[in-house]
Motif scaffolding. Sequence first.
Motif, mmCIF file in Angstrom:
data_model
loop_
_atom_site.group_PDB
_atom_site.id
_atom_site.type_symbol
_atom_site.label_atom_id
_atom_site.label_comp_id
_atom_site.label_asym_id
_atom_site.label_seq_id
_atom_site.Cartn_x
_atom_site.Cartn_y
_atom_site.Cartn_z
ATOM 1 N N ARG A 1 0.811 -1.211 0.000
ATOM 2 C CA ARG A 1 0.000 0.000 0.000
ATOM 3 C C ARG A 1 0.850 1.269 0.000
ATOM 4 N N ILE A 2 2.004 1.239 0.654
ATOM 5 C CA ILE A 2 2.840 2.426 0.795
ATOM 6 C C ILE A 2 3.808 2.593 -0.377
ATOM 7 N N LEU A 3 4.204 1.504 -1.015
ATOM 8 C CA LEU A 3 5.255 1.535 -2.033
ATOM 9 C C LEU A 3 4.975 2.474 -3.209
ATOM 10 N N PRO A 4 3.790 2.497 -3.812
ATOM 11 C CA PRO A 4 3.572 3.436 -4.927
ATOM 12 C C PRO A 4 3.707 4.904 -4.515
ATOM 13 N N THR A 5 3.229 5.237 -3.346
ATOM 14 C CA THR A 5 3.345 6.615 -2.874
ATOM 15 C C THR A 5 4.801 6.981 -2.622
ATOM 16 N N ALA A 6 5.536 6.069 -2.015
ATOM 17 C CA ALA A 6 6.951 6.332 -1.751
ATOM 18 C C ALA A 6 7.735 6.460 -3.054
ATOM 19 N N ALA A 7 7.401 5.639 -4.038
ATOM 20 C CA ALA A 7 8.087 5.725 -5.331
ATOM 21 C C ALA A 7 7.784 7.052 -6.024
ATOM 22 N N ALA A 8 6.551 7.505 -5.938
ATOM 23 C CA ALA A 8 6.194 8.786 -6.556
ATOM 24 C C ALA A 8 6.932 9.942 -5.889
ATOM 25 N N TRP A 9 6.970 9.956 -4.568
ATOM 26 C CA TRP A 9 7.681 11.027 -3.863
ATOM 27 C C TRP A 9 9.177 10.980 -4.146
ATOM 28 N N THR A 10 9.724 9.787 -4.282
ATOM 29 C CA THR A 10 11.142 9.659 -4.606
ATOM 30 C C THR A 10 11.428 10.206 -5.996
ATOM 31 N N LEU B 1 13.845 13.359 -6.792
ATOM 32 C CA LEU B 1 14.976 13.220 -7.713
ATOM 33 C C LEU B 1 14.903 14.263 -8.826
ATOM 34 N N PHE B 2 13.721 14.479 -9.369
ATOM 35 C CA PHE B 2 13.552 15.496 -10.401
ATOM 36 C C PHE B 2 13.901 16.881 -9.860
ATOM 37 N N TYR C 1 16.812 19.235 -11.239
ATOM 38 C CA TYR C 1 16.413 20.532 -11.778
ATOM 39 C C TYR C 1 17.205 21.672 -11.125
ATOM 40 N N TYR C 2 17.298 21.634 -9.804
ATOM 41 C CA TYR C 2 18.005 22.706 -9.109
ATOM 42 C C TYR C 2 19.516 22.636 -9.307
ATOM 43 N N ALA C 3 20.043 21.446 -9.507
ATOM 44 C CA ALA C 3 21.490 21.293 -9.656
ATOM 45 C C ALA C 3 21.925 21.256 -11.118
ATOM 46 N N SER C 4 21.020 21.441 -12.052
ATOM 47 C CA SER C 4 21.385 21.341 -13.466
ATOM 48 C C SER C 4 22.291 22.484 -13.920
ATOM 49 N N GLY C 5 22.393 23.528 -13.147
ATOM 50 C CA GLY C 5 23.284 24.625 -13.493
ATOM 51 C C GLY C 5 24.734 24.346 -13.142
#
Length: 91
Positions: free
Chosen positions: A38-47, A51-52, A56-60
């Motif tokens: 039950r928790i795994l899909p939510t945790a994967a989405a937040w991860t 990561l994005f 995004y912030y470190a792409s500079g």
Amino acid sequence: MFATSILRSAYPAYKSPYGPKYQYQPHIDGITPKQLVRILPTAAAWTGVALFAVVYYASGIPRLRRDVLQRIPYLGERYFVNEIPASDNPF
């Protein structure tokens, strides 16, 4: 004097047919497989979102752009190459 305790161990404990039917439930540190599914899909989405955001912030940062982002197939060579035009070069 303590003979009754010896006799009690010979008889099985009474188990009511109306009581709860307990079964062993496997767990790792209190998290059962049902909770994990039950928790795994939510945790994967937040991860994925985290990561994005980090990318995004470190792409500079040139090192991240060169070592990580430019090595992504198809996207790296098109979007993450930062070429400075000759007109902007002060030398």
